[in-house]
Scaffold this motif. Structure first.
Motif, PDB file in Angstrom:
ATOM      1  N   THR A  23       0.871  -1.170   0.000  1.00 21.90           N
ATOM      2  CA  THR A  23       0.000   0.000   0.000  1.00 21.90           C
ATOM      3  C   THR A  23       0.904   1.213   0.000  1.00 21.90           C
ATOM      4  O   THR A  23       1.774   1.345   0.875  1.00 21.90           O
ATOM      5  CB  THR A  23      -0.912   0.013   1.245  1.00 21.90           C
ATOM      6  OG1 THR A  23      -1.690  -1.188   1.258  1.00 21.90           O
ATOM      7  CG2 THR A  23      -1.833   1.223   1.226  1.00 21.90           C
ATOM      8  N   PHE A  24       0.707   2.086  -0.983  1.00 19.10           N
ATOM      9  CA  PHE A  24       1.558   3.260  -1.136  1.00 19.10           C
ATOM     10  C   PHE A  24       0.891   4.468  -0.492  1.00 19.10           C
ATOM     11  O   PHE A  24      -0.293   4.707  -0.676  1.00 19.10           O
ATOM     12  CB  PHE A  24       1.829   3.519  -2.628  1.00 19.10           C
ATOM     13  CG  PHE A  24       2.522   2.372  -3.284  1.00 19.10           C
ATOM     14  CD1 PHE A  24       3.894   2.220  -3.171  1.00 19.10           C
ATOM     15  CD2 PHE A  24       1.808   1.428  -4.002  1.00 19.10           C
ATOM     16  CE1 PHE A  24       4.545   1.151  -3.764  1.00 19.10           C
ATOM     17  CE2 PHE A  24       2.452   0.349  -4.597  1.00 19.10           C
ATOM     18  CZ  PHE A  24       3.823   0.218  -4.481  1.00 19.10           C
ATOM     19  N   ARG A  25       1.680   5.214   0.275  1.00 18.40           N
ATOM     20  CA  ARG A  25       1.169   6.391   0.995  1.00 18.40           C
ATOM     21  C   ARG A  25       1.747   7.700   0.466  1.00 18.40           C
ATOM     22  O   ARG A  25       1.058   8.704   0.436  1.00 18.40           O
ATOM     23  CB  ARG A  25       1.497   6.271   2.482  1.00 18.40           C
ATOM     24  CG  ARG A  25       1.030   5.002   3.139  1.00 18.40           C
ATOM     25  CD  ARG A  25      -0.453   4.974   3.274  1.00 18.40           C
ATOM     26  NE  ARG A  25      -0.860   3.766   3.994  1.00 18.40           N
ATOM     27  CZ  ARG A  25      -2.078   3.299   4.005  1.00 18.40           C
ATOM     28  NH1 ARG A  25      -3.034   3.922   3.373  1.00 18.40           N
ATOM     29  NH2 ARG A  25      -2.368   2.200   4.664  1.00 18.40           N
ATOM     30  N   ALA A  26       3.021   7.689   0.091  1.00 21.62           N
ATOM     31  CA  ALA A  26       3.697   8.893  -0.390  1.00 21.62           C
ATOM     32  C   ALA A  26       4.875   8.460  -1.257  1.00 21.62           C
ATOM     33  O   ALA A  26       5.415   7.373  -1.071  1.00 21.62           O
ATOM     34  CB  ALA A  26       4.176   9.746   0.785  1.00 21.62           C
ATOM     35  N   PRO A  27       5.290   9.309  -2.199  1.00 24.52           N
ATOM     36  CA  PRO A  27       6.368   8.915  -3.109  1.00 24.52           C
ATOM     37  C   PRO A  27       7.760   9.088  -2.513  1.00 24.52           C
ATOM     38  O   PRO A  27       7.984   9.914  -1.631  1.00 24.52           O
ATOM     39  CB  PRO A  27       6.181   9.871  -4.292  1.00 24.52           C
ATOM     40  CG  PRO A  27       5.569  11.097  -3.686  1.00 24.52           C
ATOM     41  CD  PRO A  27       4.685  10.594  -2.570  1.00 24.52           C
ATOM     42  N   ALA A  28       8.677   8.296  -3.032  1.00 26.55           N
ATOM     43  CA  ALA A  28      10.112   8.470  -2.774  1.00 26.55           C
ATOM     44  C   ALA A  28      10.713   8.940  -4.084  1.00 26.55           C
ATOM     45  O   ALA A  28      10.242   8.579  -5.171  1.00 26.55           O
ATOM     46  CB  ALA A  28      10.747   7.158  -2.332  1.00 26.55           C
ATOM     47  N   ARG A  29      11.781   9.730  -3.987  1.00 25.42           N
ATOM     48  CA  ARG A  29      12.396  10.318  -5.177  1.00 25.42           C
ATOM     49  C   ARG A  29      13.895  10.052  -5.217  1.00 25.42           C
ATOM     50  O   ARG A  29      14.509   9.755  -4.203  1.00 25.42           O
ATOM     51  CB  ARG A  29      12.122  11.817  -5.205  1.00 25.42           C
ATOM     52  CG  ARG A  29      10.659  12.144  -5.423  1.00 25.42           C
ATOM     53  CD  ARG A  29      10.411  13.645  -5.549  1.00 25.42           C
ATOM     54  NE  ARG A  29       9.074  13.915  -6.045  1.00 25.42           N
ATOM     55  CZ  ARG A  29       7.970  13.830  -5.319  1.00 25.42           C
ATOM     56  NH1 ARG A  29       8.029  13.484  -4.053  1.00 25.42           N
ATOM     57  NH2 ARG A  29       6.787  14.091  -5.857  1.00 25.42           N
ATOM     58  N   PHE A  30      14.459  10.229  -6.402  1.00 24.62           N
ATOM     59  CA  PHE A  30      15.882  10.047  -6.638  1.00 24.62           C
ATOM     60  C   PHE A  30      16.709  10.818  -5.601  1.00 24.62           C
ATOM     61  O   PHE A  30      16.437  11.967  -5.297  1.00 24.62           O
ATOM     62  CB  PHE A  30      16.232  10.524  -8.045  1.00 24.62           C
ATOM     63  CG  PHE A  30      17.706  10.633  -8.317  1.00 24.62           C
ATOM     64  CD1 PHE A  30      18.514   9.513  -8.266  1.00 24.62           C
ATOM     65  CD2 PHE A  30      18.279  11.852  -8.600  1.00 24.62           C
ATOM     66  CE1 PHE A  30      19.872   9.609  -8.513  1.00 24.62           C
ATOM     67  CE2 PHE A  30      19.630  11.971  -8.846  1.00 24.62           C
ATOM     68  CZ  PHE A  30      20.429  10.840  -8.801  1.00 24.62           C
ATOM     69  N   GLY A  31      17.726  10.123  -5.059  1.00 22.72           N
ATOM     70  CA  GLY A  31      18.648  10.749  -4.112  1.00 22.72           C
ATOM     71  C   GLY A  31      18.224  10.669  -2.668  1.00 22.72           C
ATOM     72  O   GLY A  31      19.046  10.877  -1.776  1.00 22.72           O
TER      73      GLY A  31
END
Length: 132
Positions: free
Chosen positions: A62-70
């Motif tokens: 279940t996804f809640r918030a995004p993760a980003r590069f770095g």
């Protein structure tokens, strides 16, 4: 017992929107699970050397918030359930304490390519990890 595995997001793991693609989370969970077993004194490559395997038979996220590069994410891993033939791990993927995703993987014990009981010595160690 709970372990925390730190993973730095690589550019190749992101999609056109600049966030970690959903398929990459399965890889993060596997890395965290292998590290969990390693820290517990049960390196998975040694388990496999005995002819015992724990393939994933269920995966849920279940996804809640995004993760980003770095960014650095932390995958918190614990063995939540254990039976004579199966394991269930639960995970929380966080960034600086913020929940990004949570999930589980269920694994069935196989020996010789067939479902089997978990060998007694492994079952006892896993039970200690589940309770600890």
């Amino acid at each position: 017992m709970e372990t925390v595995t730190r993973i730095k997001v690589r550019y190749a793991e992101t999609d056109q929107m600049g966030v970690v693609h959903h398929s990459v989370y399965a890889v993060y969970l596997e890395a965290a699970r292998v590290e969990f077993l390693e820290r517990a004194g049960l390196p998975y490559h040694l388990v496999e050397a005995r002819g015992v395997y724990f393939p994933v038979v269920e995966l849920s996220l279940t996804f809640r918030a995004p993760a980003r590069f770095g960014e650095v994410v932390e995958v918190k891993t614990r063995l939540a359930e254990l039976s004579s033939r199966a394991l269930l791990f639960r995970y929380r993927v966080e960034r600086e304490g913020a929940l990004l995703a949570e999930g589980l993987t269920r694994h069935l014990c196989q020996v010789g390519g067939r479902a089997a009981r978990i060998p007694e010595d492994l079952l006892k160690l896993l039970d200690v990890l589940r309770l600890g």
